[in-house]
Structures are given as C-alpha cells and as structure tokens.
Design an enzyme around this catalytic site. Sequence first.
Site, short mmCIF file in Angstrom:
data_model
loop_
_atom_site.label_atom_id
_atom_site.label_comp_id
_atom_site.label_asym_id
_atom_site.label_seq_id
_atom_site.Cartn_x
_atom_site.Cartn_y
_atom_site.Cartn_z
CG ASP A 1 14.66 2.52 11.62
OD1 ASP A 1 13.93 3.09 10.78
OD2 ASP A 1 14.37 2.38 12.82
CG PHE A 2 13.00 2.49 5.58
CD1 PHE A 2 14.10 1.75 5.19
CD2 PHE A 2 11.74 2.03 5.22
CE1 PHE A 2 13.96 0.56 4.47
CE2 PHE A 2 11.59 0.85 4.50
CZ PHE A 2 12.70 0.12 4.13
CE LYS B 1 -4.42 0.66 -5.82
NZ LYS B 1 -4.60 -0.31 -4.86
CG HIS C 1 -1.58 -3.75 -11.05
ND1 HIS C 1 -2.31 -3.25 -10.01
CD2 HIS C 1 -2.26 -4.86 -11.46
CE1 HIS C 1 -3.38 -4.01 -9.81
NE2 HIS C 1 -3.37 -5.00 -10.68
CE LYS D 1 -4.80 -5.79 -14.35
NZ LYS D 1 -5.20 -7.14 -13.97
CD GLU E 1 -10.98 -7.76 -7.00
OE1 GLU E 1 -9.80 -7.96 -7.29
OE2 GLU E 1 -11.34 -7.03 -6.06
CG ASP F 1 -8.49 -1.47 -3.22
OD1 ASP F 1 -7.26 -1.29 -3.14
OD2 ASP F 1 -9.00 -2.60 -3.37
CG HIS G 1 -6.64 -0.35 -10.45
ND1 HIS G 1 -5.33 0.09 -10.42
CD2 HIS G 1 -6.74 -1.24 -9.42
CE1 HIS G 1 -4.69 -0.53 -9.43
NE2 HIS G 1 -5.52 -1.32 -8.81
CE LYS H 1 -11.33 -6.24 -2.77
NZ LYS H 1 -10.20 -6.61 -3.63
C1 BG6 Z 1 -5.29 -3.86 -6.24
C2 BG6 Z 1 -6.33 -3.73 -5.17
O1 BG6 Z 1 -4.74 -2.62 -6.56
O2 BG6 Z 1 -5.87 -4.44 -7.40
C3 BG6 Z 1 -6.99 -5.07 -4.87
O3 BG6 Z 1 -5.74 -3.22 -3.98
C4 BG6 Z 1 -7.50 -5.70 -6.14
O4 BG6 Z 1 -8.04 -4.93 -3.92
C5 BG6 Z 1 -6.40 -5.72 -7.19
O5 BG6 Z 1 -7.93 -7.02 -5.83
C6 BG6 Z 1 -6.93 -6.25 -8.51
O6 BG6 Z 1 -5.88 -6.42 -9.42
P1 BG6 Z 1 -5.94 -7.54 -10.53
O7 BG6 Z 1 -4.75 -7.29 -11.39
O8 BG6 Z 1 -5.93 -8.86 -9.83
O9 BG6 Z 1 -7.26 -7.33 -11.25
#
Ligand code: BG6
Length: 466
Positions: free
Chosen positions: A91-92, A144, A174, A178, A212, A231, A236, A321
């Site tokens: 457990d943390f 994140k 992330h 890329k 998306e 999000d 991003h 989305k």
């Molecule tokens: C994430 C979001 O950080 O990035 C998601 O929480 C999103 O909602 C995703 O779909 C998109 O990442 P990628 O690399 O698929 O464009």
Amino acid sequence: MPVQPQNPAPADVLVVFGITGDLAKKMTFRSLYRLERRKLLDCPIVGVALDEWSVDTLREHARAAIEATGEPVDDDVFARFAARLSMVSGDFADPATYDKVAAAISGRVNPVFYLEIPPFLFGRVVDGLATAGLTENARVVVEKPFGHDLSSAKELNDQLSAHLQEWQIYRIDHFLGKEPAMDIRYIRFSNSIIEPLWNRDRIEAVQITMAENFGVEDRGHFYDPVGALRDVVQNHLLQLIGLIASEPSSGGPDGFRDKRVDLFKCIRPADPSHYVRGQYAGYLDVDGVAPGSQTETFAALKLYIDNWRWCGVPFFIRAGKSLPVRATEIRVIFKRPPPLPFLEPVKEQNQLIFRIDPAAGVDLVLQAKESGADAPRAVNLSLVFSDEMADAPEPYERLLGDAMRGDSSQFIREDGVEETWRVVEPLLESPPPVEIYQPGSWGPAGADKLVAGYPAWHQPWLPATK
Ligand code: BG6
C-alpha cells in the site's frame, strides 16, 4: 530555476509505481520493450503496486500487454526484458512498502522513480521515498494532469519540492516526445528560408487543430471532471505553441525550456469571450458522466502573444472528441499578396502545415499558374515523413529513455506548468455554456464565428488513402 547537474548519471534502476495499471498496460511495457530491443535499457525494473502479483504474473501480464498493442514480440528480446522485472506489492500509504522498495533496490545509487499513479498520490509516494532515504540522487517522473488549475498545480509542485529539487522532477507531456513535434524546431531553425518569414509582418494567423474521431468511450470517470480544455489544451496544445512560436535557444536542457517558458509568459490570459465550448450529443450517456454534465468535449479559443514577433497574430486552437477525422496539425497561414493588375486574386493564401498525427509530414501551400488558364491555383509541396519514421521511437519510449539518461529537455518545468495554467485560468473561471454538436461534425457553430475576420478553419491535411 536551478539547473540539473552537468553530467547526470544514467539510471541504475527504474522503479515503476502503478505497474499494474492501465497506462502501464497500454504504453509503458511496450515502450520499455522497444528500448530493450534497441539495446537502450541497461538496468533492473522494479514494479510497485497494491496488487499481490508474483514476478511471473508480472512477466505474463507484460507480454500480453505488449502483444495487445500490436507490437511484434521477439522471444529473445522479451526474455532479456522479462529478466529485468521484479515486483514489490504494498500500500502506498504504508511506510513498510518503502522499506521493501529500499530492499529491492539496495546498492543502486541513481534510481528513477516513475509515478504512473493518480496525482493525489504523488505527495504521499514522494514522502515515503524520502523517509526511506531514497530520493537523494533520484529522478522522479510524473504523469499529467499537473493540477486542475493554477492553485492546485502550485500545491502539487509544493508537495513534490518538499523533498525534491526541480532538476529531479520530470513532468511528462507525451506530445513533447512525439517525433514530428520535435521536428518543428529543426524545420524552423535549420532552414534559413523560414526564419525571416516567421513573424507578424508575414503571418496572418495560426490554426492548431487536434481532432479525434472517437468519443470519451470508457474514460467517462476520468474525463467528466476534466474536459477538453484541461485534458489537451492547457498541456499538449500550449506546448505545441511553445515549439512553434518560441525563440531559438542556447543549448542544454534548460536552454529549450527557458525559451518555451519565456514565450508562455508573453501569452495574454485567454479571453472567455473568445472561447467556445461544445459537447457531443450522446456524451451524457457515457458511463461515469454526471447527469446533466456541462463538461466540454470540444474547445476552441483564440490566444494572443504579446511580443515583437507575434503581436496581433491570432493563434486559434480547436480540439474535440467525436469529430469527423483524427488529425493533429499546426497550420501557419501567411498574409495575402497585394492585388496586382495582371493577377487574379489568389483563392488560398500560402500556408505551412506541420502534421503531427497521423503520418507526420510538412506541407507548403504555394500558388502557381493554372495549366491552360490565366489564373493562379494552389499547389502543394508536401513531404510525408512517416515512411522514414516507421521505426522512430514512440513518445513514451523516447521520454522514458531520456529520463533514464538524465536528459530533461523534453519535460515540463514547474514554471512552464504554472504559466500555462495562468493562460487558461480565465476560461476556467468564466466558462461559456456548452453548445451541443452532432458526433461526426466539426463541433459547434460558435467555433466558426471565433475565426471571423480571419481565414476560416481549414479541413486538416489528411494522409492520402490508398
Ligand atoms: C491524452 C488525453 O493526454 O492525449 C486523451 O488524455 C487524448 O484524451 C490523448 O485522446 C491524445 O494523444 P495522442 O497521442 O493519441 O494524440
């Protein structure tokens, strides 16, 4: 800001908190396996989670997780990778867990702790590690979201910095891992034809689209308290602005980060009257979404950067989305040429498009003569990098590899997190009502009004279908 040590030592152990979770299943095992295949993994990996898993269960789970991503698995490579894995269950909240971690990594002096756990646990885990005497040379990688607004981001940063110096904290976005996002810097600064055009004298507007073509699916519990702005926009897409609009930097990890933060500091706080929120019809039926939720699944906004290079150039962002396609691009739109007596007015302005996803590439839209007619027409000089990038590192592979090597240049610093929250804070405080849009459409009508007076939103540049 404190700088990191000149020659950071490579990690001699990687400890993954939350190794039984969803992110590990979807991303981490595959990324580590790919590092193993490229012979870039050089230390044991210890998983930590509440689940009482044996090391064999962990190895079987790792193999199934890698295969489920579609990554071909080579038995020899996997055997090397599996031999690195071990497991600590606990457990943390229990100090004994950190004693077990200490025993598992005993003798190792440069650990990297990867916390792929909910942020409310960061403070607790870092406390536990510090109390067990494990943080002195450690690097700690965190996922994140970094807070849900400016004050919670500061609180989170305070919790981390109670035991860690800034150079020890690696905050992942992330998008910065890329390959096509990293390429922006190369295209901007290693071509002498681009830099002289990169300013308010030549550029009319910048459009950033992150579309998306799927909904929130099984992530309702996570997504509903968050929404599109938190999000993907605050992190991003503002990071993409940091890459497209910042000044060239000196070398070193803090060189790049300083320039991105300098740029963020020049972004005017976003104006809620230039903010459009949408929600796709059907979102309220998603499991985990609160009845009557007003969360946005689409956000469009206009930002201004108050500096010599960009003053007066609008940066439009839209993200959503359930839109018609999956596409992330940055479109730099140049000013129209002056009207000339011998030329018909051009229909389309020059544009330089950076395609981030899918199929990374760059497209330059020029004007040329319409064959057989006395009129201009748009032609595209497009370069699709995806073939040569076929085996390029995946974002998490790149970033985990960097963290283990001690290269923090593609990670976000505390001041970067706080500046980006500062920019979006007015939108969080005074959000406009959500407008409903049909799945498969380009979002609410308000998004088109947002760009009034500037070129309309362009359909993204999509890969050719074979
Ligand atoms: C994430 C979001 O950080 O990035 C998601 O929480 C999103 O909602 C995703 O779909 C998109 O990442 P990628 O690399 O698929 O464009």
